[in-house]
Scaffold this active site. Sequence first.
Site, short mmCIF file in Angstrom:
data_model
loop_
_atom_site.label_atom_id
_atom_site.label_comp_id
_atom_site.label_asym_id
_atom_site.label_seq_id
_atom_site.Cartn_x
_atom_site.Cartn_y
_atom_site.Cartn_z
N GLY A 292 -23.62 -27.31 -33.59
CA GLY A 292 -24.25 -27.32 -32.26
C GLY A 292 -24.48 -25.88 -31.83
O GLY A 292 -25.59 -25.35 -31.89
N ARG A 330 -19.07 -21.96 -18.36
CA ARG A 330 -18.11 -21.67 -19.43
C ARG A 330 -17.07 -20.60 -19.07
O ARG A 330 -15.96 -20.65 -19.56
CB ARG A 330 -18.83 -21.32 -20.73
CG ARG A 330 -19.56 -22.53 -21.31
CD ARG A 330 -20.11 -22.30 -22.71
NE ARG A 330 -19.05 -22.15 -23.69
CZ ARG A 330 -18.68 -21.01 -24.25
NH1 ARG A 330 -19.29 -19.88 -23.94
NH2 ARG A 330 -17.70 -20.97 -25.12
N CYS A 361 -19.78 -21.99 -3.81
CA CYS A 361 -18.67 -21.85 -2.88
C CYS A 361 -17.39 -22.22 -3.60
O CYS A 361 -16.82 -23.31 -3.39
CB CYS A 361 -18.89 -22.76 -1.68
SG CYS A 361 -20.47 -22.43 -0.92
N GLU A 362 -16.97 -21.34 -4.49
CA GLU A 362 -15.89 -21.63 -5.41
C GLU A 362 -15.44 -20.28 -5.97
O GLU A 362 -16.24 -19.59 -6.59
CB GLU A 362 -16.48 -22.52 -6.54
CG GLU A 362 -15.54 -23.03 -7.57
CD GLU A 362 -14.64 -24.13 -7.04
OE1 GLU A 362 -15.10 -24.98 -6.24
OE2 GLU A 362 -13.46 -24.12 -7.42
C1 LIG Z 1 -18.61 -30.43 -30.36
C2 LIG Z 1 -18.87 -31.15 -31.59
C3 LIG Z 1 -19.76 -30.66 -32.53
C4 LIG Z 1 -20.47 -29.34 -32.38
O1 LIG Z 1 -19.57 -28.28 -32.35
P1 LIG Z 1 -20.11 -26.77 -32.34
O2 LIG Z 1 -18.88 -25.96 -32.20
O3 LIG Z 1 -21.02 -26.64 -31.17
O4 LIG Z 1 -20.81 -26.53 -33.64
C5 LIG Z 1 -20.01 -31.41 -33.66
N1 LIG Z 1 -19.39 -32.61 -33.85
C6 LIG Z 1 -18.52 -33.12 -32.96
C7 LIG Z 1 -17.90 -34.42 -33.22
C8 LIG Z 1 -18.22 -32.42 -31.80
O5 LIG Z 1 -17.35 -32.93 -30.93
#
Ligand SMILES: *Cc1c(COP(=O)(O)O)cnc(C)c1O
Length: 431
Positions: A292, A330, A361-362
């Site tokens: 991801g 994050r 507001c945090e």
């Molecule tokens: C979060 C997640 C990903 C992606 O993780 P990255 O660190 O963004 O590469 C892939 N598979 C599962 C099951 C996840 O929970």
Amino acid sequence: MLYDNLAVNSRGHLTIGGLDAVDLADRFGAPLYVLDEDQVRANCRTYVRALADYMPAGSYPLFAGKALCFKGLYPVLEEEGMGADVVSPGEIYTALAGGFPAGRLYFHGNNKTDEDIAYALECGVGTFIVDNHNELDRLDEMAGERGRKQKVLLRVTPGIDPHTLQAINTGRIDCQFGVPIETGQADRFVRAAVGKANLEVMGFHSHIGSQIFEAEPFCDAVDILLAFAQRMRENYGFTVRVLNLGGGFGVRYTENDPVVDIADNIRQLSEHLKAGCKALDYPVPQVLLEPGRSIVADACVTLYRAGGVKTIEGYRSYVTVNGGMTDNPRYALYQSAYTVLPAGRMRDEADFVCTVAGRCCESGDLIQENITLPRPERDDLIAVLTTGAYNFSMASNYNRLCRPALVMVKDGEARLAVRRQTFEDLIACDL
Ligand SMILES: *Cc1c(COP(=O)(O)O)cnc(C)c1O
């Protein structure tokens, strides 16, 4: 610069994929997510090629939509030969609306409701990644009612600690995702799954965590998964054809983070896997990875306008920006490090130590603490790098702030991919 797609032009402005950040903010407004499509494609290709080069035929990467999910991304992913991992009917809907083939979707989630299962079956989602016994029973029934034989992977937890933050570490035994191997529960999970008439068990899935910078924790996971696969073959005559090793490769948020050679890590992983299979005389399974962050994070920059400087005498100076935890939660969630740049004044000396605060507001609404910038003036453009993952997808309307627009940059052209929310959007569901 942290990445090759960023530079400084003759006006002293930051450029992203060759486009001037100041011009982009003038044209599309701020806050603004600027996503470099060429960079996303390059990141996809690294994975697609390395898996094709080093792993058995049929191995390919799935983009984890939870990192970033909007319609216009899916044609890019499809063109690059990616699959996609989705965690909710909303992500399925978005991927399909973007023209993504349902057969290349992998449906995750530790609590798929009956409605979710029905929707995914009706959409023809290629593979379910089954998290638990409950889901296994329900999916088998519901697939049977529809005369379907549904492909599944079983999510198991190998009990690996990849030495990352607890909050983004999911491979340990004690977690709410998947079924643990060590306790013997995964054995019973497999036994139940292979006995289901309406399910075709393709193999296992494990996701050990996030922001991992080397192959070693994945190799450790492979050892545990192969030993487990071997026992399942002995006990139930079940042979794994697909091994999904999850996501997790890290990215550079600051100069302090290492550069990860993804292709070389995949090569190391493949050697480890092949050697392990050879030792057990086990057929080498196809490998899926679910990146991801490492597909999208470094492709995006968030642009804000500064409101001004507030110095608390004897303490510190705050620079406020016109966004914050609503578009990037994050730092508030896990004190994540980011690189912050004065996008319109890149050649000015950065000698002003400050904390960048959002407008919510945090008191926790901070973007970064103790960084240096040229002392900002009101309306100066502030860029936060590496915001492609877990920013847009985690955005909210807290304080009734409108979510920013997202612009995609390709071949020196910018196009609006997600428009900025309006006040009407804010009350669209209010009756
Ligand atoms: C979060 C997640 C990903 C992606 O993780 P990255 O660190 O963004 O590469 C892939 N598979 C599962 C099951 C996840 O929970």
